[in-house]
Motif scaffolding. Structure first.
Motif, mmCIF file in Angstrom:
data_model
loop_
_atom_site.group_PDB
_atom_site.id
_atom_site.type_symbol
_atom_site.label_atom_id
_atom_site.label_comp_id
_atom_site.label_asym_id
_atom_site.label_seq_id
_atom_site.Cartn_x
_atom_site.Cartn_y
_atom_site.Cartn_z
ATOM 1 N N ARG A 283 2.287 1.672 -3.503
ATOM 2 C CA ARG A 283 1.218 2.063 -4.428
ATOM 3 C C ARG A 283 0.836 3.525 -4.217
ATOM 4 O O ARG A 283 0.648 4.278 -5.180
ATOM 5 C CB ARG A 283 -0.006 1.175 -4.213
ATOM 6 C CG ARG A 283 -1.089 1.407 -5.241
ATOM 7 C CD ARG A 283 -2.291 0.525 -5.020
ATOM 8 N NE ARG A 283 -1.891 -0.877 -4.997
ATOM 9 C CZ ARG A 283 -2.564 -1.819 -4.354
ATOM 10 N NH1 ARG A 283 -3.654 -1.527 -3.673
ATOM 11 N NH2 ARG A 283 -2.164 -3.066 -4.376
ATOM 12 N N ARG B 24 0.824 -1.218 0.000
ATOM 13 C CA ARG B 24 0.000 0.000 0.000
ATOM 14 C C ARG B 24 0.854 1.262 0.000
ATOM 15 O O ARG B 24 0.514 2.243 -0.668
ATOM 16 C CB ARG B 24 -0.921 0.003 1.216
ATOM 17 C CG ARG B 24 -2.074 -0.938 1.081
ATOM 18 C CD ARG B 24 -2.988 -0.844 2.268
ATOM 19 N NE ARG B 24 -4.117 -1.756 2.105
ATOM 20 C CZ ARG B 24 -4.962 -2.050 3.064
ATOM 21 N NH1 ARG B 24 -4.825 -1.523 4.260
ATOM 22 N NH2 ARG B 24 -5.952 -2.886 2.832
ATOM 23 N N ARG C 249 1.191 6.515 -7.010
ATOM 24 C CA ARG C 249 0.025 7.300 -7.437
ATOM 25 C C ARG C 249 0.271 8.794 -7.285
ATOM 26 O O ARG C 249 -0.206 9.593 -8.083
ATOM 27 C CB ARG C 249 -1.199 6.918 -6.618
ATOM 28 C CG ARG C 249 -1.850 5.662 -7.069
ATOM 29 C CD ARG C 249 -3.150 5.459 -6.324
ATOM 30 N NE ARG C 249 -3.640 4.112 -6.570
ATOM 31 C CZ ARG C 249 -4.325 3.403 -5.712
ATOM 32 N NH1 ARG C 249 -4.624 3.917 -4.532
ATOM 33 N NH2 ARG C 249 -4.737 2.198 -6.009
#
Length: 104
Positions: free
Chosen positions: A34, A31, A38
């Motif tokens: 990611r 997470r 992003r």
């Protein structure tokens, strides 16, 4: 319940807790990476992330797999590397400061 059964049950409980902690760290690592990608922020060396994931998944370890302490250590080092890359980008002025809810 005799002492052998109690010892086996206790060892199984400790192994299950270590596995749960390692899986939680793996999820947090994925997470975090990611979220950094992003946001367009640096994620550190790619080999650190994939090396940690492979070390956790592959059966070849420094310690036998019922003992997940080495896996937890490798995952924590990878998380530390991701956070260090983010900190370096912040110092250089390349990255915005994320709110606390977005960084965890």
């Amino acid at each position: 319940m005799d002492s052998t059964t109690a010892l086996i049950v206790g060892a199984a409980a400790v192994a299950a807790a270590a596995l749960a902690g390692a899986v939680a760290l793996l999820v947090r690592l994925v997470r975090t990476r990611r979220g950094l990608r992003r946001a367009g922020l640096p994620t550190g060396p790619r080999w650190v992330f994939w090396g940690a994931v492979l070390y956790f998944v592959l059966p070849t370890d420094l310690l036998p797999d019922p003992v997940y302490l080495d896996d937890v250590g490798v995952l924590l080092l990878a998380l530390r590397t991701l956070h260090r890359a983010l900190g370096a980008a912040r110092r250089d002025g390349d990255a915005p400061v994320l709110p606390p809810s977005a960084s965890s």
